[in-house]
Write an enzyme that holds these catalytic residues in place. Structure first.
Site, PDB file in Angstrom:
ATOM      1  N   ARG A 118       0.805  -1.230   0.000  1.00 38.72           N
ATOM      2  CA  ARG A 118       0.000   0.000   0.000  1.00 38.72           C
ATOM      3  C   ARG A 118       0.835   1.275   0.000  1.00 38.72           C
ATOM      4  NH1 ARG A 118      -3.059  -3.151   3.644  1.00 38.72           N
ATOM      5  NH2 ARG A 118      -4.744  -4.175   2.483  1.00 38.72           N
ATOM      6  N   LYS A 140       1.715  11.387 -11.242  1.00 38.46           N
ATOM      7  CA  LYS A 140       0.822  10.496 -11.996  1.00 38.46           C
ATOM      8  C   LYS A 140       1.605   9.237 -12.334  1.00 38.46           C
ATOM      9  CE  LYS A 140      -2.540  13.432 -14.252  1.00 38.46           C
ATOM     10  NZ  LYS A 140      -3.052  13.910 -15.557  1.00 38.46           N
ATOM     11  N   GLU A 182       6.305  18.342 -25.114  1.00 37.10           N
ATOM     12  CA  GLU A 182       5.738  18.686 -23.797  1.00 37.10           C
ATOM     13  C   GLU A 182       6.287  20.037 -23.322  1.00 37.10           C
ATOM     14  OE1 GLU A 182       3.286  16.918 -22.704  1.00 37.10           O
ATOM     15  OE2 GLU A 182       3.631  14.754 -22.951  1.00 37.10           O
ATOM     16  N   LYS A 224       5.170  23.095 -14.398  1.00 33.13           N
ATOM     17  CA  LYS A 224       4.472  21.881 -13.963  1.00 33.13           C
ATOM     18  C   LYS A 224       4.280  21.899 -12.450  1.00 33.13           C
ATOM     19  CE  LYS A 224       3.251  17.319 -14.366  1.00 33.13           C
ATOM     20  NZ  LYS A 224       3.272  16.103 -15.127  1.00 33.13           N
ATOM     21  N   GLU A 234      -6.166  16.831 -10.166  1.00 31.86           N
ATOM     22  CA  GLU A 234      -6.813  17.162 -11.438  1.00 31.86           C
ATOM     23  C   GLU A 234      -8.319  17.407 -11.311  1.00 31.86           C
ATOM     24  OE1 GLU A 234      -4.922  15.313 -14.846  1.00 31.86           O
ATOM     25  OE2 GLU A 234      -6.858  15.316 -15.865  1.00 31.86           O
ATOM     26  N   ARG A 238      -5.140  21.296 -13.572  1.00 32.39           N
ATOM     27  CA  ARG A 238      -4.149  20.290 -14.003  1.00 32.39           C
ATOM     28  C   ARG A 238      -4.525  19.656 -15.339  1.00 32.39           C
ATOM     29  NH1 ARG A 238      -0.689  15.805 -10.571  1.00 32.39           N
ATOM     30  NH2 ARG A 238       0.397  15.017 -12.400  1.00 32.39           N
ATOM     31  N   ASN A 242      -3.084  18.414 -20.311  1.00 27.96           N
ATOM     32  CA  ASN A 242      -3.470  17.404 -21.299  1.00 27.96           C
ATOM     33  C   ASN A 242      -3.798  17.995 -22.660  1.00 27.96           C
ATOM     34  OD1 ASN A 242      -3.346  14.747 -20.224  1.00 27.96           O
ATOM     35  ND2 ASN A 242      -4.846  15.428 -18.725  1.00 27.96           N
ATOM     36  N   HIS A 245      -3.645  15.846 -25.743  1.00 30.85           N
ATOM     37  CA  HIS A 245      -3.453  14.456 -25.319  1.00 30.85           C
ATOM     38  C   HIS A 245      -4.649  13.559 -25.659  1.00 30.85           C
ATOM     39  CE1 HIS A 245       0.028  16.080 -23.340  1.00 30.85           C
ATOM     40  NE2 HIS A 245       0.307  14.968 -22.699  1.00 30.85           N
ATOM     41  N   HIS A 249      -3.605  10.465 -27.389  1.00 32.69           N
ATOM     42  CA  HIS A 249      -3.797   9.117 -26.846  1.00 32.69           C
ATOM     43  C   HIS A 249      -4.576   8.248 -27.832  1.00 32.69           C
ATOM     44  CE1 HIS A 249      -3.236  10.482 -22.364  1.00 32.69           C
ATOM     45  NE2 HIS A 249      -2.095  10.340 -23.001  1.00 32.69           N
ATOM     46  N   HIS A 262       5.166   9.049 -27.574  1.00 28.21           N
ATOM     47  CA  HIS A 262       4.110   9.816 -26.895  1.00 28.21           C
ATOM     48  C   HIS A 262       4.162  11.299 -27.302  1.00 28.21           C
ATOM     49  CE1 HIS A 262       1.377  11.096 -23.773  1.00 28.21           C
ATOM     50  NE2 HIS A 262       2.281  11.958 -23.328  1.00 28.21           N
TER      51      HIS A 262
HETATM   52  P1  NAD Z   1      10.392   6.091 -22.734  1.00 30.35           P
HETATM   53  O1  NAD Z   1      10.367   5.939 -21.281  1.00 30.35           O
HETATM   54  O2  NAD Z   1       9.891   4.964 -23.562  1.00 30.35           O
HETATM   55  O3  NAD Z   1      11.875   6.450 -23.163  1.00 30.35           O
HETATM   56  C1  NAD Z   1      12.146   6.658 -24.528  1.00 30.35           C
HETATM   57  C2  NAD Z   1      13.315   5.805 -25.039  1.00 30.35           C
HETATM   58  O4  NAD Z   1      14.540   6.399 -24.624  1.00 30.35           O
HETATM   59  C3  NAD Z   1      13.331   4.389 -24.515  1.00 30.35           C
HETATM   60  O5  NAD Z   1      13.786   3.541 -25.527  1.00 30.35           O
HETATM   61  C4  NAD Z   1      14.348   4.460 -23.390  1.00 30.35           C
HETATM   62  O6  NAD Z   1      14.948   3.218 -23.118  1.00 30.35           O
HETATM   63  C5  NAD Z   1      15.349   5.423 -23.967  1.00 30.35           C
HETATM   64  N1  NAD Z   1      16.138   6.174 -23.019  1.00 30.35           N
HETATM   65  C6  NAD Z   1      15.725   6.713 -21.853  1.00 30.35           C
HETATM   66  N2  NAD Z   1      16.697   7.474 -21.335  1.00 30.35           N
HETATM   67  C7  NAD Z   1      17.756   7.395 -22.166  1.00 30.35           C
HETATM   68  C8  NAD Z   1      19.028   7.970 -22.178  1.00 30.35           C
HETATM   69  N3  NAD Z   1      19.424   8.855 -21.259  1.00 30.35           N
HETATM   70  N4  NAD Z   1      19.872   7.657 -23.187  1.00 30.35           N
HETATM   71  C9  NAD Z   1      19.473   6.810 -24.165  1.00 30.35           C
HETATM   72  N5  NAD Z   1      18.261   6.254 -24.230  1.00 30.35           N
HETATM   73  C10 NAD Z   1      17.403   6.548 -23.245  1.00 30.35           C
HETATM   74  O7  NAD Z   1       9.551   7.369 -23.206  1.00 30.35           O
HETATM   75  P2  NAD Z   1       9.359   8.832 -22.598  1.00 30.35           P
HETATM   76  O8  NAD Z   1       9.125   9.703 -23.753  1.00 30.35           O
HETATM   77  O9  NAD Z   1      10.405   9.181 -21.632  1.00 30.35           O
HETATM   78  O10 NAD Z   1       8.009   8.692 -21.768  1.00 30.35           O
HETATM   79  C11 NAD Z   1       6.786   8.407 -22.395  1.00 30.35           C
HETATM   80  C12 NAD Z   1       5.853   7.831 -21.367  1.00 30.35           C
HETATM   81  O11 NAD Z   1       5.625   8.794 -20.345  1.00 30.35           O
HETATM   82  C13 NAD Z   1       4.497   7.468 -21.918  1.00 30.35           C
HETATM   83  O12 NAD Z   1       4.125   6.208 -21.430  1.00 30.35           O
HETATM   84  C14 NAD Z   1       3.578   8.525 -21.363  1.00 30.35           C
HETATM   85  O13 NAD Z   1       2.268   8.082 -21.183  1.00 30.35           O
HETATM   86  C15 NAD Z   1       4.240   8.844 -20.065  1.00 30.35           C
HETATM   87  N6  NAD Z   1       3.953  10.178 -19.534  1.00 30.35           N
HETATM   88  C16 NAD Z   1       3.573  10.267 -18.238  1.00 30.35           C
HETATM   89  C17 NAD Z   1       3.337  11.503 -17.683  1.00 30.35           C
HETATM   90  C18 NAD Z   1       2.998  11.617 -16.239  1.00 30.35           C
HETATM   91  O14 NAD Z   1       2.620  12.705 -15.797  1.00 30.35           O
HETATM   92  N7  NAD Z   1       3.140  10.575 -15.472  1.00 30.35           N
HETATM   93  C19 NAD Z   1       3.466  12.662 -18.458  1.00 30.35           C
HETATM   94  C20 NAD Z   1       3.861  12.535 -19.776  1.00 30.35           C
HETATM   95  C21 NAD Z   1       4.097  11.277 -20.315  1.00 30.35           C
HETATM   96  N1  GLY Z   2       1.190  14.956 -17.792  1.00 31.12           N
HETATM   97  C1  GLY Z   2      -0.040  15.446 -17.298  1.00 31.12           C
HETATM   98  C2  GLY Z   2      -0.090  15.600 -15.830  1.00 31.12           C
HETATM   99  O1  GLY Z   2       0.857  15.317 -15.134  1.00 31.12           O
HETATM  100  O2  GLY Z   2      -1.094  15.993 -15.310  1.00 31.12           O
END
Ligand code: NAD
Ligand code: GLY
Length: 360
Positions: A118, A140, A182, A224, A234, A238, A242, A245, A249, A262
């Protein structure tokens, strides 16, 4: 090093931004309260940075989970592998989970930390630009479902975020551009001077100028952090994070996770949102051109995939966390630098945008 704060009363936490932070053992260990630490990463990042993190954790009981790399593995099945390792190693409730990676690892690691017994402590070490400016901040966490992106998850804040800017040197150009989507978002939704700064400095960012990059990361995290501090769960503002998005999405789900990055899907989705905002009379043609030109200069796509139809978009957009009573709600732009809260849009106007974009 820059230090920002996400202000959430007793759950407030720092964001550290700067070069060479992975080597700073005190920064990391200062946020770990007991001896058990699980580092979650993936098979691409592990050979690059895992050893450095392990060196910082000398004297702790360190376990690791190395997941396959890709959005298609952001599922409950792979989060279960994290639980397996936590249980196998008999980790207690005072353990800490360190998520070392991009948004995929951060979202999955955070979700596992939220669920295990938890809730155990977790630390974000974002290694992509997208993760440093967005996903690691704000709590998130979650995974995808075949029927909807990020539909299973929890709000769960980290103890700190360590954004080591030098790790971006190993990131490929396509991923860097995805992160810029972003960054541009913050300018569009609430920070017109930043949008204008981005228009002036986009080539410096694309060519990875250290000073410009550090400024863009800091300003994005500041935006942010302010939004999250105002509306952690949200209920209102917040949702403006999006922008683009809902369309994005739909593209990610419709095309299969991993086809578009993404950030690329968000860039295309923001062009949909800009078109719709123009149809509603809030943006003019010149505003929309500025948005498209900035995305193009950031080497991001602005045209939608050819094979998706209006009906497919409407079907996929019906599964979105902003929807109320099953009705699609969208974030649009009242002006450059000013987003709307989620609003219901007449299906006929939405269809006009979708028809003019879908199958193009
Ligand atoms: P990712 O985590 O898939 O990373 C992108 C690629 O880069 C991967 O192949 C990874 O292995 C590689 N990589 C990472 N760091 C590296 C480095 N320093 N050097 C070389 N390669 C590296 O993608 P992302 O764009 O970082 O994240 C996308 C994800 O984030 C999506 O799932 C999206 O839904 C999520 N997201 C979440 C939030 C949130 O608020 N939680 C906000 C925006 C996006
Ligand atoms: N990436 C959208 C949020 O964190 O609310």
């Amino acid at each position: 090093m820059k230090l920002l704060q996400v202000d959430l009363k007793d759950r407030s936490y720092p964001i550290y931004i700067g070069p060479d932070l992975l080597q700073n053992a005190d920064l990391l260990t200062g946020h770990i309260r007991a001896s058990q630490v699980l580092v979650v990463t993936n098979e691409t990042i592990a050979p690059l940075y895992l050893e450095t993190i392990k060196n910082s954790l000398h004297g702790f009981q360190v376990e690791t989970v190395i997941l396959p790399d890709g959005e298609q593995y952001k599922t409950l099945a792979y989060v279960e592998k994290i639980f397996d390792q936590l249980l196998r190693a008999k980790f207690s409730r005072n353990a800490t989970l360190v998520a070392l990676g991009g948004g995929v690892i951060g979202d999955m690691g955070g979700f596992a930390a939220a669920c295990y017994q938890r809730g155990i402590d977790f630390i974000q070490i974002p290694t992509t630009l997208l993760a440093q400016v967005d996903s690691s901040v704000g709590g998130k966490t979650g995974v995808n479902h075949p029927l909807g992106k990020n539909m299973i998850g929890a709000f769960y804040q980290p103890k700190c975020v360590i954004a080591a800017t030098d790790v971006l040197k190993t990131l490929d150009d396509r991923q860097l551009s995805a992160g810029l989507a972003e960054v541009i978002k913050y300018g569009l939704i609430r920070d017109l001077p930043f949008f204008e700064w981005l228009e002036q400095n986009i080539s410096a960012l694309i060519s990875r100028d250290d000073e410009a990059m550090a400024y863009a990361i800091e300003r994005s995290c500041q935006n942010k952090a302010e939004v999250v501090a105002e509306d952690e769960f949200e209920a209102g503002v917040r949702a403006t994070l999006n922008l683009g998005h809902t369309f994005g999405h739909a593209i990610e789900t419709g095309m299969g996770y991993g086809h578009y990055l993404h950030g690329e899907a968000v860039a295309i989705g923001t062009c949909f949102a800009a078109d719709l905002s123009r149809r509603l009379g809030w943006l003019n043609d010149a505003d929309v051109d500025r948005i498209l030109n900035l995305f193009r200069a950031a080497k991001l796509p602005v045209d939608p995939p050819e094979m998706m139809t209006t009906e497919q978009y409407l079907d996929l957009m019906a599964v979105d966390k902003k929807n109320v009573d099953g009705k699609i709600r969208l974030i649009l732009l009242e002006a450059l630098g000013k987003a709307t809260l989620p609003i219901n849009i007449e299906t006929s106007i939405l269809k006009e945008t979708l028809d003019s974009y879908a199958g193009k």
